[in-house]
Scaffold this motif. Structure first.
Motif, PDB file in Angstrom:
ATOM      1  N   ALA A 139       0.825  -1.211   0.000  1.00 23.26           N
ATOM      2  CA  ALA A 139       0.000   0.000   0.000  1.00 23.26           C
ATOM      3  C   ALA A 139       0.858   1.259   0.000  1.00 23.26           C
ATOM      4  CB  ALA A 139      -0.938  -0.010   1.201  1.00 23.26           C
ATOM      5  N   PHE A 140       1.966   1.243   0.749  1.00 25.44           N
ATOM      6  CA  PHE A 140       2.859   2.396   0.794  1.00 25.44           C
ATOM      7  C   PHE A 140       3.430   2.670  -0.601  1.00 25.44           C
ATOM      8  CE2 PHE A 140       6.947   4.446   1.221  1.00 25.44           C
ATOM      9  CZ  PHE A 140       6.771   5.381   2.228  1.00 25.44           C
ATOM     10  N   LEU A 141       3.935   1.633  -1.241  1.00 27.76           N
ATOM     11  CA  LEU A 141       4.516   1.810  -2.573  1.00 27.76           C
ATOM     12  C   LEU A 141       3.460   2.234  -3.586  1.00 27.76           C
ATOM     13  CD1 LEU A 141       6.887  -1.266  -2.543  1.00 27.76           C
ATOM     14  CD2 LEU A 141       7.547   1.131  -2.391  1.00 27.76           C
ATOM     15  N   GLU A 142       2.277   1.688  -3.463  1.00 26.49           N
ATOM     16  CA  GLU A 142       1.194   2.064  -4.373  1.00 26.49           C
ATOM     17  C   GLU A 142       0.867   3.549  -4.239  1.00 26.49           C
ATOM     18  OE1 GLU A 142      -1.374   1.184  -7.451  1.00 26.49           O
ATOM     19  OE2 GLU A 142       0.016  -0.215  -6.486  1.00 26.49           O
ATOM     20  N   ALA A 143       0.873   4.036  -3.010  1.00 26.14           N
ATOM     21  CA  ALA A 143       0.508   5.432  -2.756  1.00 26.14           C
ATOM     22  C   ALA A 143       1.553   6.412  -3.284  1.00 26.14           C
ATOM     23  CB  ALA A 143       0.304   5.652  -1.266  1.00 26.14           C
ATOM     24  N   HIS A 144       2.814   5.964  -3.400  1.00 30.29           N
ATOM     25  CA  HIS A 144       3.888   6.893  -3.750  1.00 30.29           C
ATOM     26  C   HIS A 144       4.536   6.586  -5.092  1.00 30.29           C
ATOM     27  CE1 HIS A 144       3.767   8.777   0.205  1.00 30.29           C
ATOM     28  NE2 HIS A 144       3.754   7.587   0.747  1.00 30.29           N
ATOM     29  N   LYS A 145       3.963   5.738  -5.894  1.00 28.49           N
ATOM     30  CA  LYS A 145       4.639   5.260  -7.087  1.00 28.49           C
ATOM     31  C   LYS A 145       4.609   6.220  -8.278  1.00 28.49           C
ATOM     32  CE  LYS A 145       0.773   2.715  -9.236  1.00 28.49           C
ATOM     33  NZ  LYS A 145       0.306   1.372  -9.676  1.00 28.49           N
ATOM     34  N   THR A 146       3.632   7.108  -8.349  1.00 25.90           N
ATOM     35  CA  THR A 146       3.391   7.863  -9.581  1.00 25.90           C
ATOM     36  C   THR A 146       4.617   8.589 -10.130  1.00 25.90           C
ATOM     37  OG1 THR A 146       1.052   8.110  -9.024  1.00 25.90           O
ATOM     38  CG2 THR A 146       1.967   9.644 -10.638  1.00 25.90           C
ATOM     39  N   PRO A 147       5.392   9.334  -9.312  1.00 24.70           N
ATOM     40  CA  PRO A 147       6.543  10.038  -9.895  1.00 24.70           C
ATOM     41  C   PRO A 147       7.626   9.109 -10.435  1.00 24.70           C
ATOM     42  CG  PRO A 147       5.931  10.961  -7.762  1.00 24.70           C
ATOM     43  CD  PRO A 147       5.205   9.665  -7.892  1.00 24.70           C
ATOM     44  N   PHE A 148       7.527   7.830 -10.137  1.00 16.44           N
ATOM     45  CA  PHE A 148       8.578   6.888 -10.500  1.00 16.44           C
ATOM     46  C   PHE A 148       8.150   5.951 -11.633  1.00 16.44           C
ATOM     47  CE2 PHE A 148       8.919   8.277  -6.164  1.00 16.44           C
ATOM     48  CZ  PHE A 148      10.235   8.700  -6.088  1.00 16.44           C
ATOM     49  N   LEU A 149       7.002   6.248 -12.235  1.00  7.47           N
ATOM     50  CA  LEU A 149       6.516   5.412 -13.336  1.00  7.47           C
ATOM     51  C   LEU A 149       7.098   5.823 -14.678  1.00  7.47           C
ATOM     52  CD1 LEU A 149       2.725   5.145 -12.349  1.00  7.47           C
ATOM     53  CD2 LEU A 149       4.539   3.467 -11.941  1.00  7.47           C
ATOM     54  N   THR A 150       7.549   7.052 -14.778  1.00  6.67           N
ATOM     55  CA  THR A 150       8.054   7.558 -16.061  1.00  6.67           C
ATOM     56  C   THR A 150       9.509   7.985 -16.008  1.00  6.67           C
ATOM     57  OG1 THR A 150       7.195   9.756 -15.494  1.00  6.67           O
ATOM     58  CG2 THR A 150       5.773   8.321 -16.817  1.00  6.67           C
ATOM     59  N   SER A 151      10.109   8.028 -14.814  1.00  2.00           N
ATOM     60  CA  SER A 151      11.511   8.429 -14.677  1.00  2.00           C
ATOM     61  C   SER A 151      12.235   7.434 -13.782  1.00  2.00           C
ATOM     62  CB  SER A 151      11.627   9.831 -14.062  1.00  2.00           C
ATOM     63  OG  SER A 151      11.015  10.791 -14.882  1.00  2.00           O
ATOM     64  N   ASN A 152      13.437   7.039 -14.188  1.00  2.00           N
ATOM     65  CA  ASN A 152      14.249   6.116 -13.394  1.00  2.00           C
ATOM     66  C   ASN A 152      15.016   6.918 -12.350  1.00  2.00           C
ATOM     67  OD1 ASN A 152      15.934   4.223 -12.288  1.00  2.00           O
ATOM     68  ND2 ASN A 152      16.685   3.426 -14.242  1.00  2.00           N
ATOM     69  N   ARG A 153      14.556   6.875 -11.132  1.00  3.69           N
ATOM     70  CA  ARG A 153      15.136   7.669 -10.057  1.00  3.69           C
ATOM     71  C   ARG A 153      15.653   6.800  -8.902  1.00  3.69           C
ATOM     72  NH1 ARG A 153      10.646  12.336  -9.176  1.00  3.69           N
ATOM     73  NH2 ARG A 153      12.110  12.875  -7.507  1.00  3.69           N
ATOM     74  N   ILE A 154      15.605   5.489  -9.072  1.00  6.03           N
ATOM     75  CA  ILE A 154      15.967   4.565  -7.995  1.00  6.03           C
ATOM     76  C   ILE A 154      17.046   3.611  -8.486  1.00  6.03           C
ATOM     77  CG2 ILE A 154      15.144   2.760  -6.443  1.00  6.03           C
ATOM     78  CD1 ILE A 154      12.325   3.972  -6.730  1.00  6.03           C
ATOM     79  N   PHE A 155      18.133   3.498  -7.718  1.00  9.52           N
ATOM     80  CA  PHE A 155      19.191   2.523  -7.977  1.00  9.52           C
ATOM     81  C   PHE A 155      19.327   1.670  -6.725  1.00  9.52           C
ATOM     82  CE2 PHE A 155      23.463   0.931  -7.700  1.00  9.52           C
ATOM     83  CZ  PHE A 155      23.857   0.641  -8.998  1.00  9.52           C
TER      84      PHE A 155
END
Length: 381
Positions: free
Chosen positions: A305-321
């Protein structure tokens, strides 16, 4: 203030109460050997706080400033911190001036103080040292280390890299992140200003629900990041990168997901991820920061649920390594799987087992390089 001969003392005061309680930073004659001293007065009893500072005779125009933020006090001479202490006995009240004797004071002001970082010195490695005065990172002032690029690679845009500790201030059991990154010359290779904060307790980068001195999420997002932007910027368009492992991997993932407007990218190695399920799972280390399990479950646990709530900015840009492992192989792999299932773009290179759970086990070069590559994908030159 003026520089006439002191007959006693003169000082700036804060949190002045109607009953006479206050804090005061004094310029004290001391029999001809002037000192700066810091006192509190509670119920008519004076108590010195911290050590005296031998300042000598102050010149005309010297500015003395006493700052209190949360439970931390700093007494400054011309912007340089001379005495810093933690004391929580007096809350609220007004600023003022106290004079005992025949000296004089002019051009004084008072107002509301907030987060500040006061320059102390620069060491032989070019690392600038500051004392931070924070309402959210309290129990005294804490050292902030800053290393600017001195020979940046040409054509590489300037950014900020937060090298996030896994231990309380001064701890080096797992190495020192800033020393490791500096040793790689990453600050020049990638043209990044390195920013390394410190904390009085194990930092999981969370807000304690009851202790205002341990609100590290607020410190990072509301105090440190804005200060860095205001004071260290060179282009005005810098990205803010997070680098950490273990607790400084798990906690800063929360920071990145919850504050994508403040922090641009993150690289995280060998962290508990989905396997961290209760606030005290890591004993007093995690319990002392999260405070209680409802706080951890509602605001910090990496649930679906936490990831679902915060995922939107990370659907189109690779910001996590994310990478590697020593202690948390399954956890990192499971986090890769859930990010993939949710369509959250990220980099997960072939995992390599490292010899130790530390800054110096060889994972940092790949992680910093991954941050740089992800920065390019966001459109940096």
């Amino acid at each position: 203030m003026t520089s006439s001969t002191l007959s006693a003392w003169i000082g700036a005061s804060v949190r002045n109460q109607d009953n006479g309680d206050l804090y005061v930073g004094t310029y004290y004659a001391n029999g001809g050997l002037p000192q700066l001293r810091l006192y509190k007065r509670v119920e008519g009893i004076w108590t010195q706080l911290g050590a005296s500072y031998d300042c000598g005779t102050l010149a005309a125009g010297t500015k003395l400033r006493l700052v209190v933020v949360g439970s931390t006090l700093a007494f400054l001479q011309d912007g340089v911190e001379r005495i810093a202490v933690y004391d929580g006995d007096i809350g609220g009240g007004a600023p003022g001036v106290m004079i005992l004797g025949t000296d004089a004071l002019d051009n004084w002001t008072g107002g509301n103080a907030g987060f500040a970082a006061y320059y102390l010195s620069t060491d032989s490695d070019g690392i600038e040292l500051y004392h931070m005065i924070s309402a959210y990172n309290g129990y005294g002032s804490h050292v902030l280390r800053v290393l600017r690029p001195d020979h940046p690679a040409p054509g590489v845009a300037h950014n900020f890299l937060y090298v996030l500790p896994v231990e309380p201030e001064g701890g080096t059991l797992y190495g020192d992140g800033l020393t490791t990154v500096r040793g790689l010359n990453a600050h020049n290779q990638y043209n990044v200003t390195l920013v390394a904060p410190s904390f009085p307790t194990d930092p999981w980068y969370a807000d304690h629900p009851a202790d205002s001195n341990i609100k590290y999420e607020s410190f990072m997002s509301l105090e440190l990041q804005p200060w860095v932007t205001a004071n260290l910027t060179s282009s005005g368009s810098e990205q803010h990168w997070l680098l950490g492992f273990s607790k400084s991997g798990f906690g800063p993932i929360d920071l990145l997901l919850k504050h994508p407007d403040r922090f641009t990218l993150g690289a995280f190695w060998d962290f508990p991820a989905l396997g961290f399920t209760a606030f005290d799972q890591f004993g007093s280390s995690s319990a002392s920061n999260y405070g209680n399990d409802p706080n951890f479950q509602a605001f910090y646990r990496l649930t679906d649920a936490f990831l679902e709530a915060h995922k939107t900015p990370f659907l189109t840009s690779n910001r996590i390594f994310i990478s590697g492992y020593n202690a948390f192989q399954t956890d990192v792999a499971s986090f890769d799987a859930i990010l993939t299932s949710k369509g959250m773009l990220h980099t997960y290179p072939t995992p390599v087992q490292r010899a130790s759970h530390s800054w110096d086990s060889g994972w940092v070069p790949q992680a910093v390089g991954g941050l740089y590559q992800n920065s390019l994908s966001l459109g940096q030159p």
